[in-house]
Write an enzyme that holds these catalytic residues in place. Structure first.
Site: not given
Ligand code: IMP
Ligand code: MG
Length: 180
Positions: A42-43, A98, A102, A130, A151, A158
């Site tokens: 969902k990001g 995206e 990470d 990141k 984070f 989220d």
């Protein structure tokens, strides 16, 4: 919500400027090509919806959902397709959209999976990167901004399904994690 924020990593103003720049680059690079954006749910949905409005050439969209963190802030490395694309992507120029790269494990798996479907080309557009936590080598063709090893929440990202609708990217206060 605001009182849970410790630090803003990408302000609203910077977010808008970064997305505009990415949209311009993509519009130039994909001119005359059959472009299809693959949004990772969902990001990436918040970023996608701003990004498409900065792309000035024809395009189509589709969505995939992959398993991710759950309530933890660490990647498990195990990737599962929860929702697949609706149609064939053969001969299309795919751009995977995206929210953040990470460890890179999710994208590594996804790119391998999509390549097997014989697209004309496949590239990656991620709003955030990141690099400090990368476990596998991933080329991000279009990147909004590098962030430190923290984070992040907001602009689609989220923590425990919360904070996705923050219009900027931020780090939460430590006590917020202790509560949940
Ligand atoms: P990776 O497989 O470790 O590269 O992580 C991929 C996914 O994990 C991203 O698409 C996000 O959904 C999630 N993720 C990674 N880092 C963060 C973060 O800082 N905040 C929120 N979600 C994150
Ligand atoms: Mg994601």
């Amino acid at each position: 919500m605001e009182r849970d924020i410790q630090q803003v990593l990408v302000s609203r103003e910077e977010t808008i400027a970064l997305v505009k720049k990415l949209g311009q680059e993509i519009s130039v690079d994909y001119e005359g090509k059959d472009l299809m954006l693959v949004c990772i749910l969902k990001g990436a949905v918040v970023f996608l919806s701003d990004l498409v409005r900065e792309i000035k050439i024809p395009l189509s969209l589709d969505f995939m959902a992959l398993s991710s963190y759950g309530a933890s802030t660490e990647s498990s490395g195990a990737v599962q397709i929860l929702k697949d694309l609706g149609a064939s992507v053969e001969n299309k120029h795919l751009l995977v959209v995206e929210d953040i790269v990470d460890t890179g494990l999710t994208l590594k798996y996804l790119l391998k999976n999509l390549k097997a479907r014989k697209p004309a080309s496949i590239k990656v557009c991620s709003f955030l990167d990141k690099p400090a936590r990368r476990k596998v080598n991933i080329k991000i063709d279009y990147c909004g901004k590098e962030i430190p090893d923290k984070f992040a929440v907001g602009y689609g990202l989220d923590y425990n399904e919360q904070y996705r609708h923050l219009p900027y990217v931020a780090v939460l206060k430590p006590e917020v994690y202790q509560k949940l």
